[in-house]
Design a protein around this motif. Sequence first.
Motif, PDB file in Angstrom:
ATOM      1  N   LYS A 119      49.371  36.582  50.740  1.00 54.80           N
ATOM      2  CA  LYS A 119      48.734  35.337  50.332  1.00 54.80           C
ATOM      3  C   LYS A 119      49.920  34.263  50.018  1.00 54.80           C
ATOM      4  CE  LYS A 119      44.654  37.780  48.621  1.00 54.80           C
ATOM      5  NZ  LYS A 119      43.720  37.677  47.375  1.00 54.80           N
ATOM      6  N   TYR A 131      35.918  34.112  53.252  1.00 57.67           N
ATOM      7  CA  TYR A 131      35.469  34.589  52.085  1.00 57.67           C
ATOM      8  C   TYR A 131      34.241  34.312  51.549  1.00 57.67           C
ATOM      9  CZ  TYR A 131      40.339  36.056  50.593  1.00 57.67           C
ATOM     10  OH  TYR A 131      41.343  36.747  50.335  1.00 57.67           O
ATOM     11  N   HIS A 147      31.847  36.019  49.059  1.00 56.98           N
ATOM     12  CA  HIS A 147      31.978  35.632  47.544  1.00 56.98           C
ATOM     13  C   HIS A 147      31.449  34.335  47.318  1.00 56.98           C
ATOM     14  CE1 HIS A 147      34.585  39.211  47.186  1.00 56.98           C
ATOM     15  NE2 HIS A 147      35.427  38.777  47.988  1.00 56.98           N
ATOM     16  N   PHE A 155      34.545  32.167  40.967  1.00 59.84           N
ATOM     17  CA  PHE A 155      35.851  31.926  41.293  1.00 59.84           C
ATOM     18  C   PHE A 155      36.084  31.528  42.898  1.00 59.84           C
ATOM     19  CE2 PHE A 155      35.343  36.374  41.725  1.00 59.84           C
ATOM     20  CZ  PHE A 155      35.639  36.610  42.968  1.00 59.84           C
ATOM     21  N   GLU A 159      38.235  28.249  43.339  1.00 54.79           N
ATOM     22  CA  GLU A 159      39.660  28.634  42.971  1.00 54.79           C
ATOM     23  C   GLU A 159      40.213  29.439  44.199  1.00 54.79           C
ATOM     24  OE1 GLU A 159      41.677  31.285  39.637  1.00 54.79           O
ATOM     25  OE2 GLU A 159      39.891  30.428  39.243  1.00 54.79           O
ATOM     26  N   LEU A 160      39.613  30.369  44.565  1.00 58.54           N
ATOM     27  CA  LEU A 160      39.782  31.413  45.594  1.00 58.54           C
ATOM     28  C   LEU A 160      40.349  30.493  46.867  1.00 58.54           C
ATOM     29  CD1 LEU A 160      40.443  34.405  46.767  1.00 58.54           C
ATOM     30  CD2 LEU A 160      37.849  34.221  47.076  1.00 58.54           C
ATOM     31  N   THR A 162      43.173  45.055  42.029  1.00 56.49           N
ATOM     32  CA  THR A 162      43.060  43.597  42.261  1.00 56.49           C
ATOM     33  C   THR A 162      43.688  42.946  41.103  1.00 56.49           C
ATOM     34  OG1 THR A 162      40.873  43.831  43.113  1.00 56.49           O
ATOM     35  CG2 THR A 162      41.201  41.634  42.653  1.00 56.49           C
ATOM     36  N   ARG A 186      51.005  45.292  44.578  1.00 66.17           N
ATOM     37  CA  ARG A 186      50.689  44.045  43.589  1.00 66.17           C
ATOM     38  C   ARG A 186      51.377  44.232  42.152  1.00 66.17           C
ATOM     39  NH1 ARG A 186      44.187  44.306  45.063  1.00 66.17           N
ATOM     40  NH2 ARG A 186      44.236  42.506  46.471  1.00 66.17           N
ATOM     41  N   ILE A 193      45.159  37.703  38.912  1.00 66.08           N
ATOM     42  CA  ILE A 193      43.930  38.241  39.606  1.00 66.08           C
ATOM     43  C   ILE A 193      43.667  37.319  40.915  1.00 66.08           C
ATOM     44  CG2 ILE A 193      42.296  37.350  38.287  1.00 66.08           C
ATOM     45  CD1 ILE A 193      40.619  40.001  38.435  1.00 66.08           C
ATOM     46  N   GLY A 194      43.858  36.086  40.528  1.00 69.11           N
ATOM     47  CA  GLY A 194      43.598  35.265  41.741  1.00 69.11           C
ATOM     48  C   GLY A 194      44.742  34.973  42.857  1.00 69.11           C
ATOM     49  N   ASN A 209      47.150  37.215  43.870  1.00 72.13           N
ATOM     50  CA  ASN A 209      47.540  38.669  43.664  1.00 72.13           C
ATOM     51  C   ASN A 209      48.372  39.144  44.953  1.00 72.13           C
ATOM     52  OD1 ASN A 209      45.503  38.521  45.510  1.00 72.13           O
ATOM     53  ND2 ASN A 209      43.941  40.281  44.211  1.00 72.13           N
ATOM     54  N   HIS A 230      45.954  40.564  50.463  1.00 76.42           N
ATOM     55  CA  HIS A 230      44.602  41.114  50.687  1.00 76.42           C
ATOM     56  C   HIS A 230      44.362  42.546  51.375  1.00 76.42           C
ATOM     57  CE1 HIS A 230      40.256  40.931  51.854  1.00 76.42           C
ATOM     58  NE2 HIS A 230      40.796  41.254  53.172  1.00 76.42           N
ATOM     59  N   GLY A 231      43.495  43.060  51.103  1.00 77.69           N
ATOM     60  CA  GLY A 231      43.248  44.288  51.908  1.00 77.69           C
ATOM     61  C   GLY A 231      41.721  44.566  52.165  1.00 77.69           C
TER      62      GLY A 231
HETATM   63  P1  CMP Z   1      40.961  39.785  47.735  1.00 81.01           P
HETATM   64  O1  CMP Z   1      40.995  41.346  47.789  1.00 81.01           O
HETATM   65  O2  CMP Z   1      41.719  38.992  48.670  1.00 81.01           O
HETATM   66  O3  CMP Z   1      39.288  39.200  48.042  1.00 81.01           O
HETATM   67  C1  CMP Z   1      38.543  38.673  47.053  1.00 81.01           C
HETATM   68  C2  CMP Z   1      39.653  38.025  46.202  1.00 81.01           C
HETATM   69  O4  CMP Z   1      39.020  37.279  45.082  1.00 81.01           O
HETATM   70  C3  CMP Z   1      40.322  38.843  45.433  1.00 81.01           C
HETATM   71  O5  CMP Z   1      41.542  39.492  46.295  1.00 81.01           O
HETATM   72  C4  CMP Z   1      41.011  38.298  44.413  1.00 81.01           C
HETATM   73  O6  CMP Z   1      42.163  37.474  44.620  1.00 81.01           O
HETATM   74  C5  CMP Z   1      40.033  37.002  44.029  1.00 81.01           C
HETATM   75  N1  CMP Z   1      39.427  37.387  42.622  1.00 81.01           N
HETATM   76  C6  CMP Z   1      38.570  38.365  42.280  1.00 81.01           C
HETATM   77  N2  CMP Z   1      38.605  38.231  40.995  1.00 81.01           N
HETATM   78  C7  CMP Z   1      38.876  36.742  40.804  1.00 81.01           C
HETATM   79  C8  CMP Z   1      38.793  35.913  39.317  1.00 81.01           C
HETATM   80  N3  CMP Z   1      37.905  36.505  38.431  1.00 81.01           N
HETATM   81  N4  CMP Z   1      39.440  34.761  39.426  1.00 81.01           N
HETATM   82  C9  CMP Z   1      40.003  34.300  40.701  1.00 81.01           C
HETATM   83  N5  CMP Z   1      40.126  35.165  41.772  1.00 81.01           N
HETATM   84  C10 CMP Z   1      39.342  36.172  41.838  1.00 81.01           C
END
Ligand code: CMP
Length: 138
Positions: free
Chosen positions: A10, A50, A53, A58, A61-62, A92, A103, A110-111, A113, A116-117
Motif C-alpha cells: 500500500k 473496494y 466496502h 471508512f 478514507e480507504l 488488519t 503488518r 488499521i487504515g 496497514n 492487502h491480502g
Molecule cells: P484491506 O485488507 O486492504 O481491505 C479493506 C481495508 O479497509 C483494510 O485492509 C483496512 O486497511 C481498511 N479498514 C478496515 N477497517 C478500517 C477502519 N476502521 N478504518 C480505516 N480503514 C479500515
Amino acid sequence: MSNRTFTMIKPDAVRNGHIGNILQMINAAGFKIIALKYTQLSTPQAEKFYEVHSERGFFGELTQFMSSGPIVAAILEKENAVADFRTLIGATDPAKADEGTIRKAYATSIGENAVHGSDSDENAAIEGNFFFSGLERF
Ligand code: CMP
C-alpha cells in the motif's frame, strides 16, 4: 482451495521505503511471484476495487488513502495461498498483529496497514483480474 492470492503493497509502505523488505518476506515465506506491477490507482479505480466496502464508514478514507500514491500489485502462488498469506501479513489492525508478520513490522494503523491480502479464493481471482491481463502472468 486455490494456490493463488493477490496482494498490494500500500501507499504508506511504498512511501516509507519498504517495498524491498516486504517482497523479501513474501519470497522467504515461499510465495512465487506470478505477476508484478508498480502503479497508482485513481480514486474511482480504488472505489471500484473496494466496492464491497462502499457502505462502510471508512470507505472514503480507504479509497483516498489507496489512491494517494503508488502501490505494488502482485499475484502470488503457493499451496494454500490465501490462508497462508493472511497468516504472513497478520491482523488488519497492526496493534493485534503477531510478531514476525508484515503488518507488525511495517503497518502504522488499521487504515495505513502496509499490505492487502485477498480474503478468499474467489476474491483473489477477481482482484488479480482487476490489475493483470493473461499476458502479464508468468
Ligand atoms: P484491506 O485488507 O486492504 O481491505 C479493506 C481495508 O479497509 C483494510 O485492509 C483496512 O486497511 C481498511 N479498514 C478496515 N477497517 C478500517 C477502519 N476502521 N478504518 C480505516 N480503514 C479500515
